[in-house]
Each structure stands twice: as structure tokens, then as C-alpha cells.
Design an enzyme around this catalytic site. Structure first.
Site: not given
Lengths: 94, 485
Positions: B78, B153, B177
């Protein structure tokens, strides 16, 4: 709870954000709805409850107060928008 | 092997150690898959193809290292995990050109374990969102149906694994997330106990909530990645110094005898989409068939979790994001003639709408007139939520429920921020309480044909049990298909 566009504008300025009028009004409406939703916490009696600020409680981690040079000056300055090889450079203050 | 990209991390590891394939072949297979699928899913922000191939050739020349648990395995990170020499943007204009000179601890541990980091995944800007529509660069789409969102996310991490671009990715979970995109994309996502994985080098959003974890296509793979990244780190004062168990040893159980699963009435009631409920109930029935006992439990404050979470998360975010001032790193406005004006212009230009909204909200609930009414109150309710869990765990070993009330929704469907926040109703409590949570894919919704995830939550540091139960159930459920792309 409602929040006025003036309050949004004031908080935004304190947070160093400069928002156009239409965004201030949009945010005021949205933040009012969010605060209304948050106000439901008032239904709970928490008078005798200690706040829990982190799931890892009662830990005070202190390292030895020793000077260490973990990164080079060059590395630390490498992402600066403006620098002179020695320091970060910012607009004049005085 | 032409289907290398569909292999799990564990399968690839075995083939690599047996020298049936080279690291270069595996990395090329992933890069080819990225090239083929990326125009549709937009899961990534940057791809480090040349560096990855160079590293692969060096590893092949040196030969397999069985002591490195992820030797030669490609992974995606990420884009809020600091990676030395590689841009780390947090999907924000303000960090568009930021190149860290150090690795996050979790990234350093992956590298030491032999993983090849080949790309950085898209995300909601500063991890603020539940759909990956809030990235400053592009929207990621769901590999199962590109009209729909992958969740957020960590939607880029979820989509890259679901699209078979890589076998494993790292995501972060502040309010769900990791688990939400894992559920929407049909993969395994594990949010470890707060403090289990070092947060050093992760761009902070809600510091008392954030936790890094694996996103993979099997429970065993999640266990392998967690094994590498878990453990104390002196660079993170919230990292807990307690032994890391052998997660792989917890796998392979034949049944679920002796395991009690609590089913919170608040998670299985009104508002749940019937296809989500049916898929989750079928998985629970399978767990019972395997010997698990189920008991009703109550998490009676669930309805208050979202309000509590957003007060705390926004307060912490407004504080964390104050460091973005255009002085040491990040975007700077060049026209400002004095300092305060430079801060204001740089931040106004650099942060997207959702980030600005949360900074203002966070600053407001922390302001002197409202601190007690909002922030302190939320921190008190947070303790009550934790007590709810403690009470429930007196009756059961794990708690199970859906990850989300619905399957992945269509892009653009949740334009109202409050509607978006409500998607996290079942995941947020675990972050507030600091407990581990895992999303396990349990099939496709009968109508939508979109993946459904079952969530397990456990006591602090019970990842071992969660992985063991999850793997047993995974083995006994119908194998999850791979989306056609």
C-alpha cells in the site's frame, strides 16, 4: 448540532486551509449532519468511565537520552522543496 | 508454467525453493499480468519493474534460501508504507514526489525475508475512505465487476491480489480498511491486534487505530506474511513486546471441536443484505458441522461505534496531518511571500476534499469548547466498547459476523460522506478495542455474484486461533473462484 459556515471558515484558517466560499458552505452542511450523528453519544452515561485513548495503555517508553546520528544531513534534506545543502529554506519571516 | 500468476504465495514458495521456476519467471509473470489487467482495475500507483527484475536476477544467481520465508515471492505494498528510494505518495498530491530514504519496519522485514516488492498500491488519500474513490490519482475498480468499487482504503491492495497481479499485498486497517476490501474482492484480509505489527514508516492517519496486515488469496499465505511482519520494534513506542507464536503451526486442524463462536445479535439483524446474510450463515453452519459451538452474544454499543470512531480518527488525523507544511517534504506553493501563507497555500493545494473535511472536523472536536463533549466523550465510549468485547469473550473464543452489510457497491453510489462512513459499522469496533479481525471469503452473493466475506474477531493476540479456525473453514468450503479478467 449545526455548525455555521463562519465556524467552518475559522477552524479551516486555524488548520491552515483556505477554502472558497462554496466549499465552506458545503462542508458546513456535511459537518452539521456528521455532528448530528455524533451527538447520539450523549445518550450514554459515561460519568464514571476513564477515557481510553489507546489500546496499548500504561506504557511509557523512553529511550536513553543519547545523541545518535541515524541519517545523514543529505538524506534528511533530500525531499525538501527548498534547501541550501545545510538547512531547510523557508520564506523570510522578518 | 503459464499460470504462475494464479498460484498462491505458498505454492510459489515451494516451486521457487525446488527450483522448478526462477524468481525472474515469477516476477515476469506478475508484471505481465499487471500489464494485462491494470488498464481495467487501476490497482496500482507505481510499478518498480526494472528494480524487481534486477533483484530477481540477483536472487536467481545466488540460489534459493530456505531460511528466508518469502524468498522470491512478489508483493505489492500500500502506498503509505515508506519504501527506500521509491515514491510513497499516500495517494495524495501533497506527497506526489516524496521519496523516503528509509524503509518502514514491515517493508524492511519483508525484504529481509526475501520478498520482491514490485509495485505500490492505490488507496484512498491518507487512508480516508471505504471505496478507493478518494485517491488523488485514479479510482481503483473491483476485478469481479469493474462497475463496482473494491472497497477501501486498501482497495488497491485488495484488487491487485484478487486480479492475480501478485499473491500477496500489505494493507493497513484504521476502521476496516483491510477487511472491507478483502470482503469486496473475495480474498483473505487480516488486521492484527493493535501493537502486533510495527507502524514505523507508515504514514499515520489515526495513530491509536492504524494497523498493518496481510491481504492474500489463502489463510496460509496470510499466516506466512504475518509471521514475517509481526513482532516488537523499538522504533514504534506502541509496538508490544511479547512473543510471536508460530502461526503456521496453528494451521491444518482437522475440525473445530472445542471452539466456541459468538454471534452478536447486533451484527446479524436488520439492515443486512439477504445475500450477505445467507452466505455468512452457510459458512457458520459449516463451522458447526466441523464441530464449532455457536452462542449468541451481545455487542450492545455497536450503534455508537461509528460516531466514536470518526471523532477519534478525525481528531488524530487533524493532529497527524499538521506535519504537512511544505517545509521538509511534500508539496510547496512557490508564490507565497511569507511563512503562514506558504503553509496555507501548500496545504490547500495538496490535500483533497475528504482529507480537508476530516482535518476541519478533527480540529473542531479537539477545540477547547468541544473537547469534552466530543473527543473525551468518544474516548470514554471507546472503553465501554472494549468492555462489551471483554464480556462477550467470557462466553466465546471468537466472534463472527459479516464484514459489511452489503457486497461491493457501484462506483459513485455513496456520494454523501456520512453514507460512506456507515459502511464500516461491523469493522470499526475491533479497531477501537485494538482487537484482531479477519475477513474470510465465504462465497458469492446469490444475486450479485459478488464476493461475501465473513469476519472473525478475537481477543488481543489471538491471531493464531483465528488463522487456525479460518484455514479449517476455508478448506471445507467450496473453493473461491478467481475473477475472470
Amino acid at each position: 448540532m449545526k455548525i455555521s459556515p463562519e465556524e467552518v471558515d475559522k477552524v479551516a484558517r486555524l488548520a491552515r486551509l483556505d477554502l472558497p466560499r462554496e466549499k465552506v458552505e458545503l462542508f458546513a452542511g456535511q459537518l452539521g449532519d456528521i455532528l448530528d450523528y455524533m451527538d447520539k453519544l450523549g445518550e450514554l452515561d459515561t460519568s464514571d468511565v476513564d477515557p481510553m485513548y489507546s489500546p496499548v495503555e500504561h506504557t511509557t517508553v523512553l529511550r536513553k537520552d543519547e545523541v545518535k546520528k541515524e541519517y545523514s544531513r543529505e538524506d534528511v534534506l533530500s525531499n525538501a522543496p527548498e534547501q541550501d545543502g545545510q538547512f531547510f529554506v523557508v520564506p523570510r519571516i522578518v | 508454467m503459464s499460470d504462475l500468476h494464479t498460484k498462491t504465495l505458498s505454492e510459489l514458495r515451494e516451486a521457487l525453493l525446488a527450483r522448478e521456476v526462477t524468481v525472474e519467471q515469477v516476477v515476469r509473470a506478475c508484471l505481465d499480468r499487471i500489464e494485462a489487467t491494470e488498464p481495467e482495475v487501476h490497482a496500482l500507483i507505481s510499478v518498480q519493474a526494472e528494480e524487481a527484475l534486477k533483484q530477481a536476477r540477483e536472487m536467481d544467481a545466488a540460489g534459493p534460501d530456505p531460511d528466508k520465508p518469502l524468498w522470491g515471492v512478489p508483493m505489492v505494498l500500500k502506498d503509505l508504507l515508506a519504501t527506500k528510494g521509491v515514491t510513497t505518495t499516500c495517494a495524495s498530491k501533497i506527497l506526489e514526489n516524496f521519496v523516503p530514504f528509509y524503509d518502514a519496519t514491515s517493508v524492511a522485514r519483508l525484504r529481509e525475508a526475501g520478498a520482491v516488492c514490485i509495485a505500490k498500491a492505490n488507496m484512498d488519500e491518507f487512508a480516508m475512505g471505504s471505496s478507493t474513490e478518494n485517491s488523488a490519482f485514479h479510482t481503483t475498480l473491483n476485478p469481479w465487476d469493474t462497475d463496482r468499487v473494491p472497497g477501501g482504503s486498501s482497495g488497491g491492495s485488495g484488487a491487485t491480489v484478487a486480479a492475480c497481479q501478485v499473491p500477496a499485498a500489505l494493507g493497513t486497517d484504521t476502521g476496516g480498511s483491510i477487511r472491507l476490501p478483502a470482503s469486496f474482492c473475495g480474498i483473505v484480509g487480516l488486521k492484527p491486534t493493535y501493537g502486533r505489527v510495527s507502524r514505523f514508516g507508515m504514514v499515520a492517519y489515526g495513530s491509536s487505530l492504524d494497523q498493518i496486515g496481510p491481504m492474500t488469496r489463502s489463510v496460509e499465505d496470510a499466516a506466512r506474511v504475518l509471521q514475517v511482519i509481526a513482532g516488537h520494534d523499538p522504533k514504534d513506542s506502541t509496538s508490544v513486546d511479547c512473543p510471536v507464536p508460530d502461526y503456521l503451526a496453528a494451521l491444518g486442524r482437522g475440525n473445530l471441536d472445542g471452539v466456541t463462536i459468538g454471534l452478536p445479535e447486533e451484527y446479524w439483524g436488520e439492515g443486512l443484505d439477504p445475500e450477505v446474510e445467507n452466505a455468512c450463515r452457510a459458512a457458520i453452519a459449516k463451522a458447526e458441522e466441523l464441530g464449532a459451538k455457536t452462542v449468541p452474544v451481545s455487542l450492545k454499543l455497536t450503534d455508537y461505534a461509528i460516531a466514536t470512531y470518526y471523532i477519534i480518527a478525525m481528531a488524530e488525523a487533524s493532529s497527524n496531518l499538521s506535519r504537512f507544511d511544505g517545509v521538509r517534504y511534500g508539496h510547496r506553493n512557490r508564490d507565497a511571500e511569507e511563512l503562514i501563507d506558504m503553509y496555507t497555500r501548500s496545504r490547500t493545494e495538496g490535500f483533497g476534499d475528504e482529507v480537508q473535511r476530516r482535518i476541519i472536523m478533527g480540529a473542531y472536536v479537539l477545540s477547547s469548547g468541544y473537547y469534552d463533549a466530543y473527543y473525551r466523550k468518544a474516548a470514554q465510549v471507546r472503553r465501554l466498547l472494549r468492555r462489551d468485547f471483554d464480556k462477550a469473550f467470557e462466553q466465546c473464543d471468537l466472534i463472527a459476523g459479516p464484514v459489511c452489510p452489503t457486497v461491493a457497491f457501484k462506483a459513485g453510489d455513496k456520494a454523501d460522506p456520512l453514507q460512506m462512513y456507515l459502511m464500516d459499522i461491523f469493522t470499526i469496533s475491533a479497531n477501537l478495542a485494538g482487537l484482531p479481525g479477519m475477513s474470510l471469503p465465504v462465497g458469492l452473493g446469490a444475486d450479485s455474484k459478488m464476493p461475501v466475506g465473513l469476519q472473525f474477531m478475537g481477543r488481543a493476540f489471538s491471531e493464531e486461533l483465528m488463522l487456525g479456525v479460518g484455514e479449517c473453514l476455508e478448506r471445507n468450503l467450496e473453493a473461491m473462484p478467481v475473477p475472470e479478467m
